[in-house]
Design a protein around this motif. Sequence first.
Motif, PDB file in Angstrom:
ATOM      1  N   ILE A   1      23.873  -4.776   2.652  1.00  0.00           N
ATOM      2  CA  ILE A   1      22.778  -3.806   2.758  1.00  0.00           C
ATOM      3  C   ILE A   1      23.166  -2.490   2.087  1.00  0.00           C
ATOM      4  O   ILE A   1      22.392  -1.896   1.323  1.00  0.00           O
ATOM      5  CB  ILE A   1      22.391  -3.593   4.230  1.00  0.00           C
ATOM      6  CG1 ILE A   1      21.707  -4.858   4.779  1.00  0.00           C
ATOM      7  CG2 ILE A   1      21.472  -2.377   4.384  1.00  0.00           C
ATOM      8  CD1 ILE A   1      21.469  -4.823   6.269  1.00  0.00           C
ATOM      9  N   GLU A   2      24.371  -2.036   2.343  1.00  0.00           N
ATOM     10  CA  GLU A   2      24.811  -0.763   1.765  1.00  0.00           C
ATOM     11  C   GLU A   2      24.960  -0.859   0.254  1.00  0.00           C
ATOM     12  O   GLU A   2      24.564   0.059  -0.487  1.00  0.00           O
ATOM     13  CB  GLU A   2      26.127  -0.337   2.412  1.00  0.00           C
ATOM     14  CG  GLU A   2      25.974   0.049   3.879  1.00  0.00           C
ATOM     15  CD  GLU A   2      27.285   0.415   4.531  1.00  0.00           C
ATOM     16  OE1 GLU A   2      27.254   1.170   5.526  1.00  0.00           O
ATOM     17  OE2 GLU A   2      28.352  -0.061   4.062  1.00  0.00           O
TER      18      GLU A   2
ATOM     19  N   VAL B   1      18.257   0.027   8.788  1.00  0.00           N
ATOM     20  CA  VAL B   1      17.564  -1.246   8.973  1.00  0.00           C
ATOM     21  C   VAL B   1      16.286  -0.949   9.745  1.00  0.00           C
ATOM     22  O   VAL B   1      16.336  -0.452  10.878  1.00  0.00           O
ATOM     23  CB  VAL B   1      18.444  -2.261   9.742  1.00  0.00           C
ATOM     24  CG1 VAL B   1      17.634  -3.513  10.087  1.00  0.00           C
ATOM     25  CG2 VAL B   1      19.675  -2.625   8.926  1.00  0.00           C
ATOM     26  N   ASP B   2      15.151  -1.213   9.137  1.00  0.00           N
ATOM     27  CA  ASP B   2      13.877  -0.882   9.777  1.00  0.00           C
ATOM     28  C   ASP B   2      13.542  -1.817  10.929  1.00  0.00           C
ATOM     29  O   ASP B   2      12.944  -1.403  11.930  1.00  0.00           O
ATOM     30  CB  ASP B   2      12.757  -0.923   8.739  1.00  0.00           C
ATOM     31  CG  ASP B   2      12.950   0.118   7.661  1.00  0.00           C
ATOM     32  OD1 ASP B   2      12.697   1.300   7.933  1.00  0.00           O
ATOM     33  OD2 ASP B   2      13.386  -0.253   6.553  1.00  0.00           O
TER      34      ASP B   2
ATOM     35  N   GLY C   1       0.784  -1.221   0.000  1.00  0.00           N
ATOM     36  CA  GLY C   1       0.000   0.000   0.000  1.00  0.00           C
ATOM     37  C   GLY C   1       0.814   1.269   0.000  1.00  0.00           C
ATOM     38  O   GLY C   1       0.257   2.364   0.092  1.00  0.00           O
ATOM     39  N   THR C   2       2.139   1.137  -0.100  1.00  0.00           N
ATOM     40  CA  THR C   2       3.015   2.302  -0.084  1.00  0.00           C
ATOM     41  C   THR C   2       4.111   2.111  -1.138  1.00  0.00           C
ATOM     42  O   THR C   2       4.185   1.080  -1.801  1.00  0.00           O
ATOM     43  CB  THR C   2       3.686   2.498   1.290  1.00  0.00           C
ATOM     44  OG1 THR C   2       4.747   1.547   1.441  1.00  0.00           O
ATOM     45  CG2 THR C   2       2.681   2.343   2.420  1.00  0.00           C
ATOM     46  N   THR C   3       4.982   3.100  -1.247  1.00  0.00           N
ATOM     47  CA  THR C   3       6.183   2.970  -2.071  1.00  0.00           C
ATOM     48  C   THR C   3       7.432   2.886  -1.192  1.00  0.00           C
ATOM     49  O   THR C   3       8.551   2.981  -1.692  1.00  0.00           O
ATOM     50  CB  THR C   3       6.312   4.175  -3.022  1.00  0.00           C
ATOM     51  OG1 THR C   3       6.361   5.387  -2.246  1.00  0.00           O
ATOM     52  CG2 THR C   3       5.131   4.236  -3.984  1.00  0.00           C
ATOM     53  N   THR C   4       7.233   2.691   0.105  1.00  0.00           N
ATOM     54  CA  THR C   4       8.332   2.664   1.066  1.00  0.00           C
ATOM     55  C   THR C   4       9.015   1.303   1.066  1.00  0.00           C
ATOM     56  O   THR C   4       8.365   0.265   1.218  1.00  0.00           O
ATOM     57  CB  THR C   4       7.821   2.968   2.480  1.00  0.00           C
ATOM     58  OG1 THR C   4       7.179   4.236   2.489  1.00  0.00           O
ATOM     59  CG2 THR C   4       8.979   2.980   3.477  1.00  0.00           C
ATOM     60  N   GLU C   5      10.329   1.299   0.895  1.00  0.00           N
ATOM     61  CA  GLU C   5      11.098   0.068   0.973  1.00  0.00           C
ATOM     62  C   GLU C   5      11.531  -0.180   2.416  1.00  0.00           C
ATOM     63  O   GLU C   5      11.960   0.739   3.113  1.00  0.00           O
ATOM     64  CB  GLU C   5      12.325   0.135   0.057  1.00  0.00           C
ATOM     65  CG  GLU C   5      11.962   0.184  -1.417  1.00  0.00           C
ATOM     66  CD  GLU C   5      13.179   0.105  -2.321  1.00  0.00           C
ATOM     67  OE1 GLU C   5      14.296  -0.137  -1.819  1.00  0.00           O
ATOM     68  OE2 GLU C   5      13.005   0.277  -3.547  1.00  0.00           O
ATOM     69  N   ARG C   6      11.405  -1.428   2.836  1.00  0.00           N
ATOM     70  CA  ARG C   6      11.784  -1.821   4.191  1.00  0.00           C
ATOM     71  C   ARG C   6      12.937  -2.821   4.149  1.00  0.00           C
ATOM     72  O   ARG C   6      12.990  -3.679   3.262  1.00  0.00           O
ATOM     73  CB  ARG C   6      10.593  -2.452   4.916  1.00  0.00           C
ATOM     74  CG  ARG C   6       9.391  -1.521   5.095  1.00  0.00           C
ATOM     75  CD  ARG C   6       9.712  -0.342   6.002  1.00  0.00           C
ATOM     76  NE  ARG C   6       8.540   0.495   6.267  1.00  0.00           N
ATOM     77  CZ  ARG C   6       8.568   1.603   6.987  1.00  0.00           C
ATOM     78  NH1 ARG C   6       9.721   2.018   7.526  1.00  0.00           N
ATOM     79  NH2 ARG C   6       7.471   2.305   7.187  1.00  0.00           N
ATOM     80  N   VAL C   7      13.826  -2.695   5.112  1.00  0.00           N
ATOM     81  CA  VAL C   7      14.953  -3.619   5.252  1.00  0.00           C
ATOM     82  C   VAL C   7      14.843  -4.305   6.610  1.00  0.00           C
ATOM     83  O   VAL C   7      14.748  -3.639   7.645  1.00  0.00           O
ATOM     84  CB  VAL C   7      16.298  -2.882   5.143  1.00  0.00           C
ATOM     85  CG1 VAL C   7      17.458  -3.848   5.413  1.00  0.00           C
ATOM     86  CG2 VAL C   7      16.454  -2.243   3.767  1.00  0.00           C
TER      87      VAL C   7
END
Length: 336
Positions: free
Chosen positions: A51-52, A60-61, A27-33
């Motif tokens: 990750i980098e 890191v979420d 539902g978003t365009t937010t990327e999570r790690v």
Amino acid sequence: MIEIEFIPVGEETNTGDALLCHFTQPGTTTERVVVIDGGFVTTSDAIVSHIEQYYGTSRVDLMVCTHPDADHINGLTGVIEALDVMTLVIHRPSEHGYTSDDVAASAVNDLIKVAENNGTQVITDAYAGSTFFDAITILGPTKAFYLEQLEAQMKKTGVRAAAGRVLGGLLEAMSKALRSRTTDPGEGDFTDNGGTTPRNNSSIVLDVQVEGYRAILTGDAGVPALIAADDTASSLGVNGSYPDFFDVPHHGSRHNLNTDTANRLLGPIGGQQTGTAFVSVGKKAEDFPRSEVANALKRRGYSVSPTRGQTIRWSRNAPARLGWVTLTPLGWLEVD
């Protein structure tokens, strides 16, 4: 977009878990790690650089420590110190009056102290039913089940007996390398051979669902923990489909799955499902995953790929990577 990656842990036959989950929040365009376990101390640099380099971030979420075995928890300290970790989810034995090394209380407290010193929010009460980012659901343990496993760890005779069964299986396995064949030999007498340890059964089990794809991440959970997790999934209504991706528990040990559990989680033999299973194993741990475990997953429609010293990636709708090649899954394995 979703991608789940296994970072290699340990050298030679040493094995542990270090998983990364990178996805677009529904539902978003937010990327999570998300980091799930960190292997040994020496694993942290590989996690940080991955990750980098590939996610283009130092954030890191969410970090999850499934359980405090050294091959899962020790590398998390270096990740917290090197990156901006927003939240750590970990169960803390000392909150429930358990403070001894039998439950790795000091290792947990030490990691929490590092997290708090670096501004990371620490959540110690996320049990079955807790959710994150509209994508991740904790399927287990419940608080009651976790407390049962803490108490079982304190009953040293029971823990030693269970550990002895596991060690016996490992030593037996060490005398044989996996032998491939071209046809399905079956899965033998597919039991959990006495089960795994209470600490392994305290592992946090995660359900991840993004863009219609489903993944189950298991830590070192054994049969009772996985069945309880599946019961939670049913009660929450999140198991409408068999997983597209399955994290093979405890490096493909013969002590963590059996026929009934595989049927419940992955479907029946010869079903229509097709999925992917990854297993974290040491570069030269050639006897793992165990043949009956790998064959059982293949017979239920899952390709099985071990790390063996390399980073491996499962992804859907994620960008291709220059120089990365397609995995070759295991073939059928001769059953002992």
